[in-house]
Design an enzyme around this catalytic site. Structure first.
Site, PDB file in Angstrom:
ATOM      1  CG  ASP A 178      -2.091  -0.316   1.248  1.00 40.40           C
ATOM      2  OD1 ASP A 178      -2.611  -0.845   0.255  1.00 40.40           O
ATOM      3  OD2 ASP A 178      -2.507  -1.479   1.743  1.00 40.40           O
ATOM      4  N   GLY A 217       4.414   0.983  -0.918  1.00 37.04           N
ATOM      5  CA  GLY A 217       4.988   1.605  -2.149  1.00 37.04           C
ATOM      6  C   GLY A 217       3.969   1.570  -3.510  1.00 37.04           C
ATOM      7  CG  MET A 257      -3.717   7.003  -0.479  1.00 37.83           C
ATOM      8  SD  MET A 257      -4.177   5.477  -1.311  1.00 37.83           S
ATOM      9  CE  MET A 257      -2.797   5.279  -0.429  1.00 37.83           C
ATOM     10  CB  VAL A 275      -5.011   2.416   1.895  1.00 33.82           C
ATOM     11  CG1 VAL A 275      -4.554   1.579  -0.041  1.00 33.82           C
ATOM     12  CG2 VAL A 275      -4.329   2.988   2.565  1.00 33.82           C
ATOM     13  CE1 TYR A 301      -8.832  -3.491   6.537  1.00 28.99           C
ATOM     14  CE2 TYR A 301      -8.101  -4.129   4.564  1.00 28.99           C
ATOM     15  CZ  TYR A 301      -8.662  -5.530   5.889  1.00 28.99           C
ATOM     16  OH  TYR A 301      -9.091  -5.903   6.305  1.00 28.99           O
ATOM     17  CD  GLU A 302     -11.031   4.938   5.906  1.00 29.73           C
ATOM     18  OE1 GLU A 302     -11.907   3.629   5.899  1.00 29.73           O
ATOM     19  OE2 GLU A 302     -11.416   4.854   5.167  1.00 29.73           O
ATOM     20  CG  ASP A 316      24.041   5.769  11.446  1.00 31.49           C
ATOM     21  OD1 ASP A 316      22.909   5.882  12.458  1.00 31.49           O
ATOM     22  OD2 ASP A 316      24.607   7.158  11.076  1.00 31.49           O
ATOM     23  CG  HIS A 335      -8.445  -9.775   8.821  1.00 25.08           C
ATOM     24  ND1 HIS A 335      -8.830  -8.358   8.385  1.00 25.08           N
ATOM     25  CD2 HIS A 335      -9.537  -9.461   9.692  1.00 25.08           C
ATOM     26  CE1 HIS A 335     -10.390  -7.836   8.556  1.00 25.08           C
ATOM     27  NE2 HIS A 335     -10.311  -8.814   9.181  1.00 25.08           N
TER      28      HIS A 335
HETATM   29 NI    NI Z   1      -7.699  -6.422   6.801  1.00 24.26          NI
END
Ligand code: NI
Length: 658
Positions: free
Chosen positions: A319, A321, A328, A400, A403-404, A603, A614
């Site tokens: 989402d 790249g 958005m 996106v 989705y949020e 560094d 999900h």
């Molecule tokens: Ni999901």
């Protein structure tokens, strides 16, 4: 999106006291960078500006500036797509000069930059106008093509001919709305996949795997614009009425101050950044004048679906790249997205003509009460000491497609930090025959299922624990073997393994033993003589289900291990590299660690991936309750005692000491 700010409308960067080399580009600077490229590089009429963002000075330059040295030269990085040439160019523009000048410019062969916002919208109309798609919709009984949603799913490199050198592809999917206020995700169109070429704006292919009835039952989460209560089936009685006001009042104002992009809150001090690709970025995070992190950013997201059906298996989105989450970002609303005394910062990004666009209220700053900080009761005499914890919240929310994602950085009074992503919005779904139990997902409504999928988030942490000379230990609590050192079987220790170089820099989590990673400065000791350190505590690590060597695994190699460590390089910014769109993989972290650099007392940059499987619940429908995941950074020997000991006692009579 918000109004376009004309570059001519604002003057050059004012020499204000708050100007800092890490401040995001101003609208004037974005306009000047684009104008320089147009003037010097002879762009074609079809050239499009993908990104115009700050080319950040090196860590060394920033530190020198903060110590009283001169400001490093302001530079912008510009990425352009020349559609007619089917070519991508990138370059650096020096903004310090007037007019700005192009310092370097090159064609980048074989890559596709992110999909541009204007391409989303164009793709929708392009698909709607295609006779093959129209025929497929008629076969499904749809003739009103205006009430359709064509979501711009990216096109991963899943078959020959789909690579970045083969065309600039997008693979949209279709949903249907009953009217413009209807939640179209209730009506997915199964088995209809379009492939479009964004350079030529042509529909390359329309795949139709057979007409399946479109689910008709509405699933609206708001009654806005909907007159028939049947269309809001989940709460026909309207909002609940037993919720009384809960007001956050801060009569003396918040405890933080914001000066430009400079945020100060109690002992915390940091700078806020914003880029079109990453959105919210934090810079120069310090506590009590001691540095902890030079730069903290979300470097990539990956959402691979676990369903092999034709409509689902190419949902393998990167989402950040592939689209640019800064572009958005939502404009937040007072009292809705954050509660309390709120300050906002705008986000400034480029449009595809190279003009600046200001996104009002893109970043929210506020503080929250967070329960107790510490407590002890002397049980012999009842004497009680308790302190409350407060946290500083820096947040932004992006949309996106369906989705949020709400991103939160929390700073606490005990010197700890937390990063949290709250997942919400609407699941991307598919159609299942009535009465059928889908093997790769969960039914959420008659005829509609949510496919199994994973969400991965990679955060880049450019560390600076009490300075830039750091090292990383993998710490694994371990039981001791039976023997003289463990006679009754209770003994355990922490095993510390120093990560010496990038060959050792791909690390796995061990949640049952509670493994963590410690970023230490061996040259700085606390009052107990211990090296100062912070530890990264992984809280939501998951294993990828992508088969090793598959397209899925290759395009997002960062998910194969939760932690990667690299040596600092200003140009190594993204876990999937600069151009992941349509890439076959190999860029980003695999390429960075192939350099085999040493990681001891240098560094270091940590790249940490967390995520969630999900497995969709019926409760995720029609809009998903927020699901928070993330990680913590805790001081470990950075202080020689509880840093929140000086939290003031709570005010008020109701909780005084007894
Ligand atoms: Ni999901």
């Amino acid at each position: 999106m918000a109004s376009v700010v004309s570059p001519a409308a604002e003057g050059r960067r004012p020499a204000s006291a708050s100007a800092h080399p890490l401040d995001p580009l101003t609208p004037a600077e974005i306009g000047a960078a684009a104008a320089a490229v147009k003037a010097e590089r002879g762009l074609g009429p079809d050239a499009r500006f993908v990104y115009v963002s700050l080319y950040e000075p090196t860590k060394h330059e920033v530190i020198a500036f903060e110590q009283g040295g001169s400001a490093p030269e302001r530079q912008a990085k510009v990425v352009v797509r020349e559609r007619a040439e089917r070519a991508t160019y990138e370059g650096i523009v020096v903004l310090a000069e007037d007019p700005a000048t192009v310092a370097s410019w090159r064609r980048v062969p074989g890559v596709q930059p992110s999909v541009m916002p204007e391409e989303f919208l164009a793709a929708e109309n392009l698909v709607r106008g295609d006779p093959r798609w129209q025929d497929a919709m008629r076969r499904r009984g749809v003739t009103d093509f205006g009430n359709t949603m064509i979501d711009p799913w990216s096109s991963p490199n899943t078959a020959p001919g789909l690579g970045p050198g083969d065309g600039r592809f997008l693979r949209p999917l279709t949903w249907v709305m009953s009217d413009e206020d209807d939640n179209g995700y209730a009506h997915p169109v199964e088995g209809l996949i379009t492939l479009i070429d964004l350079d030529t704006m042509t529909v390359v292919e329309v795949e139709d795997h057979g007409a399946v009835p479109i689910p008709e039952r509405p699933a609206n989460y708001s009654a806005r614009g909907i007159t028939d209560p049947e269309n809001v089936p989940h709460f026909p009685a309207g909002p609940r009425r037993d919720v009384k006001p809960l007001d956050i009042t801060q009569p003396d104002g918040p405890s933080f101050t914001v000066d430009g992009y400079h945020l100060r809150w109690q002992k915390w001090d940091l700078r806020i950044g914003f880029t079109p690709r990453e959105g919210l970025v934090l810079h120069r995070i310090s506590y009590d004048t001691r540095s902890i992190i030079h730069r903290a950013s979300l470097s990539e997201m990956f959402v691979p679906y676990g369903d092999p059906s034709p409509t689902q298996y190419r949902k393998l989105v990167l989402d950040e790249g592939e689209y640019g989450i800064g572009l958005m970002t939502n404009s937040l609303e007072l009292g809705c997205d954050c509660l309390g005394e709120i300050r906002y910062l705008d986000g400034v990004v480029n449009d595809n003509d190279g003009n600046a666009v200001t996104m009002p209220n893109a970043i929210c700053l506020h503080e929250e009460d967070h329960g107790i900080a510490w407590k002890h009761v002397n049980f012999r005499n009842g004497y009680t000491e308790v302190r409350r914890m407060r946290r500083m919240v820096i947040s932004s929310i992006v949309t996106v497609g369906n989705y949020e994602y709400a991103y939160y950085w929390y700073l606490y009074q005990d010197g700890s930090l937390q990063y949290e992503v709250k997942l919400t919005g609407v699941i991307s779904n598919g159609v299942v025959a009535d009465g059928e139990d889908p093997r790769h997902g969960t039914v959420v409504a008659p005829g509609v299922y949510g496919p199994n999928h994973q969400h991965f988030f990679n955060v880049r942490l450019d560390m600076a624990v009490d300075g830039a000379s750091n090292r990383v230990y993998e710490v694994t609590p371990t039981a001791l073997p039976e023997g003289p050192g463990n006679p009754v079987g209770n003994a355990w220790v922490t095993e510390e393994a120093l990560i010496e170089n990038e060959d050792q820099a791909r690390r796995d989590a061990d949640p049952l033993r509670g493994r963590y990673w410690k970023i230490a400065n061996d040259g700085v000791r606390n009052a107990l003589g211990q090296p100062v350190a912070y530890k990264l505590v992984p809280e939501h690590t998951i294993a990828p289900f992508a088969r090793p060597g598959s397209v899925v695994a290759e395009r997002a190699a960062f998910i194969s291990h939760p932690l990667w460590v690299t040596a600092y390089d200003r140009d190594e910014m993204f876990a999937t590299g600069d151009y992941p769109n349509q890439s076959a993989g190999g860029g980003g972290l695999p390429a960075y660690v192939a350099k085999g650099r040493g990681l001891v007392d240098t560094d270091v940059v940590l790249w940490f991936t967390f995520g969630t499987n999900h497995v969709v619940r019926p409760e995720d429908w029609p809009v998903m309750p927020v699901h928070p995941i993330g990680f913590r950074l805790l001081p470990v020997g950075f202080f020689a005692g509880n840093p929140a000991l000086d939290n003031p006692p709570p005010a008020g009579d109701h909780c005084h000491n007894h």
